[in-house]
Design an enzyme around this catalytic site. Structure first.
Site, PDB file in Angstrom:
ATOM      1  N   ASP A   7       0.865  -1.204  -0.002  1.00 18.65           N
ATOM      2  CA  ASP A   7      -0.116   0.155   0.018  1.00 18.65           C
ATOM      3  C   ASP A   7       1.034   1.197   0.093  1.00 18.65           C
ATOM      4  O   ASP A   7       1.500   1.570   0.949  1.00 18.65           O
ATOM      5  CB  ASP A   7      -1.080  -0.027   1.146  1.00 18.65           C
ATOM      6  CG  ASP A   7      -1.808   1.353   1.330  1.00 18.65           C
ATOM      7  OD1 ASP A   7      -2.350   1.504   0.007  1.00 18.65           O
ATOM      8  OD2 ASP A   7      -2.214   1.819   2.235  1.00 18.65           O
ATOM      9  N   GLU A  67      -1.324  -1.823  -4.677  1.00 25.54           N
ATOM     10  CA  GLU A  67      -2.675  -1.132  -4.885  1.00 25.54           C
ATOM     11  C   GLU A  67      -2.543  -0.088  -5.899  1.00 25.54           C
ATOM     12  O   GLU A  67      -1.584   0.767  -5.990  1.00 25.54           O
ATOM     13  CB  GLU A  67      -3.264  -0.529  -3.716  1.00 25.54           C
ATOM     14  CG  GLU A  67      -4.705  -0.096  -3.688  1.00 25.54           C
ATOM     15  CD  GLU A  67      -5.348   0.254  -2.429  1.00 25.54           C
ATOM     16  OE1 GLU A  67      -6.230  -0.345  -1.904  1.00 25.54           O
ATOM     17  OE2 GLU A  67      -4.786   1.279  -1.690  1.00 25.54           O
ATOM     18  N   ASP A 140      -2.288   1.646   6.735  1.00 26.68           N
ATOM     19  CA  ASP A 140      -1.389   1.234   5.610  1.00 26.68           C
ATOM     20  C   ASP A 140      -1.154  -0.299   5.564  1.00 26.68           C
ATOM     21  O   ASP A 140      -0.927  -0.921   4.581  1.00 26.68           O
ATOM     22  CB  ASP A 140      -0.497   2.182   5.451  1.00 26.68           C
ATOM     23  CG  ASP A 140      -0.877   3.545   5.670  1.00 26.68           C
ATOM     24  OD1 ASP A 140      -0.876   4.204   4.548  1.00 26.68           O
ATOM     25  OD2 ASP A 140      -0.984   3.786   6.802  1.00 26.68           O
TER      26      ASP A 140
END
Length: 167
Positions: A7, A67, A140
């Site tokens: 992330d 992501e 995160d």
């Protein structure tokens, strides 16, 4: 099969590493890489790259998932996250890994079964699927584990389509 999920962010980049054996998911490691707000952007990106290199060398994942950038209202934030994504992808490619990218909607669908799930639902499922005593923090890190789980589910589906079993 060892999978790392990322992330990305310039202040905090979460990473989560899981093993996929058959239908079982197990957590290997998870943490975040942080940078100081006083650092210049080039220094932040360099720090992120070097730390990711070390993580990839240490844990030796065979799969890398990140992501995708979703629409941000703040253009400055979107550009910074895009730069962090680029650095993460570069670290993966330099480590010889193919890169899989997933939208937040795809990640939520894979982890919760509903693409519009709330962040808390995703975090709960990450904890439950990996048998963790609590939700990983900061957010995160939980998000990175969700990306890794999403890719693991993709790998399982692809193997089923090919008529293979994973182990």
């Amino acid at each position: 099969m060892r999978v790392i999920g990322i992330d990305p962010g310039t202040a905090i980049t979460g990473y989560g590493i899981i093993d996929l054996e058959g239908n079982r998911l197990s957590v290997v490691a998870y943490d975040c890489i942080t940078t100081q707000p006083t650092m210049s952007m080039p220094s932040r990106l360099q720090h992120l790259y070097r730390q990711l290199e070390m993580v990839l060398r240490h844990y030796r994942p065979r799969q890398f998932a990140v992501e995708e950038l979703f629409f941000q209202k703040n253009v400055r934030t979107a550009l910074a996250v895009g730069q962090a994504r680029g650095v993460a992808i570069l670290a993966a490619v330099n480590a010889g890994l193919a890169v899989a990218e997933y939208t937040p909607l795809q990640v939520k669908q894979a982890v919760v079964g509903y693409g519009r799930a709330a962040k808390e639902q995703v975090q709960y499922m990450v904890r439950a699927l990996l048998g963790l005593p609590e939700v990983p923090r900061p957010d995160d890190v939980a998000d990175a584990l969700a990306v890794a789980i999403c890719h693991a589910h993709y790998l399982q589906s692809a193997a089923r389509i090919r008529g293979e079993t994973r182990g």
